[in-house]
Design an enzyme around this catalytic site. Structure first.
Site, PDB file in Angstrom:
ATOM      1  N   HIS A  86      40.562   3.688  75.668  1.00  0.00           N
ATOM      2  CA  HIS A  86      40.445   2.264  75.346  1.00  0.00           C
ATOM      3  C   HIS A  86      41.718   1.505  75.722  1.00  0.00           C
ATOM      4  O   HIS A  86      42.287   0.750  74.924  1.00  0.00           O
ATOM      5  CB  HIS A  86      40.116   2.055  73.860  1.00  0.00           C
ATOM      6  CG  HIS A  86      39.396   0.772  73.616  1.00  0.00           C
ATOM      7  ND1 HIS A  86      40.034  -0.415  73.374  1.00  0.00           N
ATOM      8  CD2 HIS A  86      38.080   0.477  73.611  1.00  0.00           C
ATOM      9  CE1 HIS A  86      39.152  -1.381  73.211  1.00  0.00           C
ATOM     10  NE2 HIS A  86      37.951  -0.862  73.356  1.00  0.00           N
ATOM     11  N   ASP A 144      30.004  -0.532  71.725  1.00  0.00           N
ATOM     12  CA  ASP A 144      31.244  -0.060  72.332  1.00  0.00           C
ATOM     13  C   ASP A 144      32.054   0.877  71.444  1.00  0.00           C
ATOM     14  O   ASP A 144      31.960   0.830  70.218  1.00  0.00           O
ATOM     15  CB  ASP A 144      32.139  -1.261  72.670  1.00  0.00           C
ATOM     16  CG  ASP A 144      31.694  -1.969  73.932  1.00  0.00           C
ATOM     17  OD1 ASP A 144      30.533  -1.796  74.335  1.00  0.00           O
ATOM     18  OD2 ASP A 144      32.519  -2.708  74.502  1.00  0.00           O
ATOM     19  N   HIS A 150      29.914  -3.152  68.166  1.00  0.00           N
ATOM     20  CA  HIS A 150      30.692  -1.909  68.102  1.00  0.00           C
ATOM     21  C   HIS A 150      30.087  -0.921  67.117  1.00  0.00           C
ATOM     22  O   HIS A 150      29.804  -1.287  65.973  1.00  0.00           O
ATOM     23  CB  HIS A 150      32.135  -2.223  67.697  1.00  0.00           C
ATOM     24  CG  HIS A 150      32.858  -3.048  68.713  1.00  0.00           C
ATOM     25  ND1 HIS A 150      32.691  -4.407  68.806  1.00  0.00           N
ATOM     26  CD2 HIS A 150      33.692  -2.687  69.703  1.00  0.00           C
ATOM     27  CE1 HIS A 150      33.432  -4.852  69.818  1.00  0.00           C
ATOM     28  NE2 HIS A 150      34.045  -3.833  70.381  1.00  0.00           N
ATOM     29  N   HIS A 185      33.888   3.493  79.249  1.00  0.00           N
ATOM     30  CA  HIS A 185      34.707   2.454  78.600  1.00  0.00           C
ATOM     31  C   HIS A 185      36.176   2.868  78.568  1.00  0.00           C
ATOM     32  O   HIS A 185      36.914   2.510  77.648  1.00  0.00           O
ATOM     33  CB  HIS A 185      34.161   2.220  77.187  1.00  0.00           C
ATOM     34  CG  HIS A 185      34.626   0.935  76.540  1.00  0.00           C
ATOM     35  ND1 HIS A 185      34.788  -0.254  77.210  1.00  0.00           N
ATOM     36  CD2 HIS A 185      34.952   0.665  75.238  1.00  0.00           C
ATOM     37  CE1 HIS A 185      35.195  -1.185  76.360  1.00  0.00           C
ATOM     38  NE2 HIS A 185      35.315  -0.659  75.162  1.00  0.00           N
TER      39      HIS A 185
HETATM   40 ZN   LIG Z   1      35.987  -1.550  73.413  1.00  0.00          ZN
END
Ligand SMILES: [Zn+2]
Length: 264
Positions: A142, A87, A234, A138
């Site tokens: 964010h 991510d 991540h 995504h």
């Molecule tokens: Zn995220």
């Protein structure tokens, strides 16, 4: 070389990234930083000063996040293999590292891309797609409260993010959407579906955004993963050195034990 800029920037990153944990799942770990962004400016006491004739239109109230995750989220890989998801990228320092690791292991993953980052690093988006990985929207910046906003705002954010990704890879499918922080609302799922995006959650969260050492990331993933798991990690949003180190062990190990699969 701008010493005073660093702490503020670092704090900004922390605030940005805390969204990816799953608040409530492991409160002892998630509690400290990630509970803070969960409470956006409460407004229990409106200003007592009346201004009856003309008032600026009030900001629409954020809808609450439901106590349990809404139905319909993808929380397993769809096969016996484990699906890896990364991510908050792309990131010029860490995304190439994880792409190299995945290529060396002959496996693919899903990259949940932040629109702003995709716009800034289109070559990295292109490499992700070229090397056979799946793409996930995504959100533009964010926004962990995106699911709480009016449907039109959610839609505009997802469309803008898709456009940034498509500018880099016009023909690559964007299959998934993942709400930052997993703070889903039913309304947001509806918007995502209308845009042809499938809602992607996870089942294994080692909280690597909080910078535990690599061995802790390995331990958490190893303990929680089984056939069909979706692992959340991540490759951006902060210093991901420990995640990169953990993946050097986890990718071959998970591949050997379960297989690493594409999301279905
Ligand atoms: Zn995220």
């Amino acid at each position: 070389m701008r010493p005073r800029a660093v702490p503020a920037f670092a704090l900004g990153l922390v605030l940005l990234v805390t969204g990816c944990g799953e608040p409530g799942k492991t409160p002892s770990q998630a509690g400290a930083p990630s509970s803070a962004p969960a409470a956006p400016t409460p407004s229990p006491t409106p200003s007592p000063r009346p201004s009856p004739s003309r008032t600026t239109p009030p900001k629409p109230k954020l809808r609450p996040v439901p106590k349990t995750l809404p139905a319909g989220l993808h929380r397993s890989s769809g096969s016996r293999g484990v699906a890896l998801t990364f991510d908050d990228g792309p990131d010029p320092r860490f995304t190439p590292q994880i792409l190299d690791q995945l290529r060396a292991a002959h496996v693919t993953a899903t990259f949940c891309l932040v629109g702003k980052q995709a716009k800034r690093y289109p070559q990295l988006v292109a490499r992700i797609a070229r090397e056979g990985h799946q793409l996930c929207n995504h959100s533009w910046r964010h926004d962990i409260n995106l699911g709480r906003r009016p449907a039109a705002e959610i839609r505009a954010d997802l469309v803008r993010t898709n456009e940034a990704i498509r500018a880099a890879v016009p023909r690559a499918p964007i299959t998934w959407f993942r709400q930052p922080g997993g703070r889903w609302t039913a309304e947001e799922l509806t918007v995502a579906r209308q845009l042809g995006l499938r809602p992607l959650h996870w089942s294994v969260d080692p909280q690597d955004w909080n910078h535990p050492p690599a061995k802790t990331i390995i331990k958490r993933v190893t303990a929680a993963t089984h056939h069909g798991s979706i692992v959340l990690m991540h490759d951006a949003g902060g210093d991901r050195t420990q995640t990169m180190a953990a993946c050097r062990h986890l990718i071959p190990d998970l591949k050997r034990r379960y297989g690493i699969s594409r999301l279905r």
